[in-house]
Write an enzyme that holds these catalytic residues in place. Structure first.
Site, PDB file in Angstrom:
ATOM      1  N   GLY A 200     -78.134  18.089  -0.170  1.00  9.79           N
ATOM      2  CA  GLY A 200     -78.917  19.233  -0.340  1.00  9.79           C
ATOM      3  C   GLY A 200     -79.847  19.076  -1.673  1.00  9.79           C
ATOM      4  O   GLY A 200     -80.334  18.172  -1.917  1.00  9.79           O
ATOM      5  N   ILE A 204     -78.074  23.613  -6.121  1.00  6.67           N
ATOM      6  CA  ILE A 204     -76.748  23.587  -5.699  1.00  6.67           C
ATOM      7  C   ILE A 204     -75.815  22.614  -6.089  1.00  6.67           C
ATOM      8  O   ILE A 204     -74.539  22.711  -6.412  1.00  6.67           O
ATOM      9  CB  ILE A 204     -76.686  23.913  -4.216  1.00  6.67           C
ATOM     10  CG1 ILE A 204     -77.575  25.003  -3.930  1.00  6.67           C
ATOM     11  CG2 ILE A 204     -75.252  24.092  -3.411  1.00  6.67           C
ATOM     12  CD1 ILE A 204     -77.099  26.474  -4.405  1.00  6.67           C
ATOM     13  N   GLU A 222     -75.877  13.836  -2.147  1.00  9.65           N
ATOM     14  CA  GLU A 222     -77.273  13.260  -1.781  1.00  9.65           C
ATOM     15  C   GLU A 222     -78.306  14.456  -1.911  1.00  9.65           C
ATOM     16  O   GLU A 222     -78.288  15.376  -1.014  1.00  9.65           O
ATOM     17  CB  GLU A 222     -76.814  12.972  -0.263  1.00  9.65           C
ATOM     18  CG  GLU A 222     -75.984  11.965   0.176  1.00  9.65           C
ATOM     19  CD  GLU A 222     -76.255  10.628  -0.566  1.00  9.65           C
ATOM     20  OE1 GLU A 222     -77.788  10.398  -0.868  1.00  9.65           O
ATOM     21  OE2 GLU A 222     -75.643   9.584  -0.728  1.00  9.65           O
ATOM     22  N   CYS A 257     -85.299  14.763   2.947  1.00 11.54           N
ATOM     23  CA  CYS A 257     -85.034  14.490   1.827  1.00 11.54           C
ATOM     24  C   CYS A 257     -85.958  12.905   1.293  1.00 11.54           C
ATOM     25  O   CYS A 257     -86.252  12.845   0.230  1.00 11.54           O
ATOM     26  CB  CYS A 257     -83.636  14.066   1.525  1.00 11.54           C
ATOM     27  SG  CYS A 257     -82.877  12.951   2.600  1.00 11.54           S
TER      28      CYS A 257
END
Length: 491
Positions: A200, A204, A222, A257
């Site tokens: 994410g 977070i 990741e 990402c």
């Protein structure tokens, strides 16, 4: 076999404790450690995908309007490949690795044993909600762990389907799915795990890492970052442009990402690059890309508003050279190219995670390395298009990123022989292929000795001669040992 799926309602800290307790009991009993259990679960996962591909594609369409090709290839087929590779190689991965021993412990033998960590928590992302949920699970199963999977609530259709499918196909005593949002994730993070993997964003990730620190739990993060693309002149511009488009808009409309975040090229080459983008984008998505079925929508209204804030900033909106159209009702934003946006703009200081692509111009292509490294934030991926051998070498030497690709984008993700992971702000730890197995394993050192060869030199009373010999043994030199035995070396 079935699995109990914990629903959002009523799932609190006590519920989370019970889940962990049950899984730990299964792990301690040794159920997950056998090769047969691991093989059975991975085979069942393949069967799950074979029998339910239309439902998986439909859920991804509901969540993201993801084109069928992207769903079938980039999520389902890639996950199948992970399962097949693990099934093919897992027995070999599980075998102890022989290790050399030294004169210090002679006579002896040694090996490195891959031990499953125990009970692990996997928190997945919404942008590739099927692949990023189950790909880490493949590694955790192959390594012999019990697992809790927490799918993202931002992709609710896929999360719900995952729960139903895992319930039907996998082992309820060792693998559990917990649906929900912040309260459920918080309850899970309060527990002690043997490893946590989170995919994410950095905000977070800091919460996850802080929770893990209370129990000294190792983490794999990741994340993402601003993945740059350097474009040199003197290349096959059409191929380069197509490959950038495939990695940007062809990967969930920029919501990935490792999606190219911005381009760096020279002032002399920029307009030619823009013209190539205009031509190829129209060829791929038509004159009205908002109507194209080959572009995913923005995941929700919050992310739509976030992207418009980046695009509509006063010093940015005037830099649009292609695209910029938006459809708030259907949460669609057209592929958008911006030229020479200011470095202090929001779009250049946040991960874009959407269909906007700024182009930054410089005088010399070699200046791009300093531009990338200036912020100190290391991206998850970096890309270079060039035919210049020395520039390729400098790129590998000077750019620190999770992964590098020369003359393409994003394709390193599909190579199971390469580790996939970030560095610095883009994450820690890696997975894919054997790296997934290793991520969820502890490398246990084992040394074997017999009762023979017991040397008095290691026991009191200590003498100058023993000191000489111990030094020689630890130094590993045969001549040194001989000299020590003959008393020729200094204490």
């Amino acid at each position: 076999m079935g699995i109990e799926v914990e629903k959002k309602a009523g799932f609190d800290t006590e519920s989370a404790k019970e889940v962990v307790k049950e899984l730990r009991a299964s792990f301690v009993a040794g159920k997950t450690k056998t090769y047969e259990w691991r093989r059975t679960q991975l085979t069942a996962m393949l069967k799950m995908m074979d029998e339910n591909e239309p439902q998986i594609v439909a859920a991804l369409t509901d969540d993201l309007s993801k084109p069928e090709l992207e769903s079938s290839i980039y999520e389902i087929a890639m996950l199948k490949n992970s399962c097949k590779l693990a099934l093919k190689e897992m027995k070999h991965w599980m075998m102890p690795e022989k290790a050399k021993t030294s004169l210090t412990t002679f006579p002896s033998s040694a090996e490195i044993v891959s031990d499953p960590l125990g009970v692990v928590l996997i928190i997945s992302a919404w942008n590739y909600p099927f692949l990023l949920s189950l790909d880490p699970v493949v590694g955790a199963i192959a390594a012999g762990n019990a697992i809790v999977l927490k799918p993202s609530e931002i992709s609710p259709a896929t999360a719900s389907l995952l729960a139903k499918l895992v319930k039907k196909y996998l082992d309820c005593s060792c693998i559990k799915v917990v649906e929900g949002s912040v309260p459920e994730t918080t309850a899970l993070l309060e527990q002690k795990w043997d490893k946590i993997m989170y995919t994410g964003n950095g905000r977070i990730a800091r919460i996850v890492m802080a929770a893990a620190a209370k129990h000294l739990t190792p983490v794999v993060l990741e994340l993402g970052g601003k993945s740059p693309v350097i474009v040199d002149s003197g290349i096959d511009l059409q191929v380069a442009t197509r490959r950038i488009i495939a990695g940007k808009w062809g990967c969930n409309n920029g919501q990935a990402c490792i999606s190219p975040d911005y381009i760096i090229t020279t002032k002399d080459y920029a307009l030619e690059l823009v013209d190539s983008f205009k031509c190829e984008l129209e060829r791929f998505y038509g004159k009205n890309p908002l109507e194209s079925k080959d572009l995913s929508r923005i995941v929700n209204s919050n992310h739509f508003a976030r992207l418009l804030k980046l695009l509509d900033e006063d010093k940015v909106s005037s830099k649009i050279v292609y695209g910029g159209e938006r459809d708030e009702t259907n949460l669609k934003i057209a592929p958008t190219i911006l030229l020479d946006v200011p470095q202090d703009s929001l779009i250049m200081n946040e991960e874009i995670f959407g269909p906007l692509l700024p182009i930054i111009t410089i005088d010399k292509v070699e200046d791009s390395f300093d531009l990338i490294n200036y912020s100190g934030a290391k991206p998850l991926a970096a890309y270079l298009f060039t035919n210049n051998k020395k520039l390729k070498e400098k790129f590998v030497e000077k750019v620190s990123a999770g992964g590098l690709v020369v003359n393409d984008t994003t394709v390193h993700l599909a190579e199971p022989t390469l580790p996939f992971g970030g560095v610095g702000d883009s994450g820690m730890g890696a997975y894919h292929g054997k790296f997934s197995f290793d991520t969820f394993s502890h490398k246990k050192a084992v040394l074997y000795r017999s009762f023979a060869g017991d040397a008095a030199v290691r026991y009191p009373p200590y003498t100058a001669g023993k000191l000489r010999l111990m030094r020689a043994l630890l130094g590993g030199s045969i001549m040194g040992i001989i000299r020590a035995l003959l008393g020729w070396s200094k204490p």
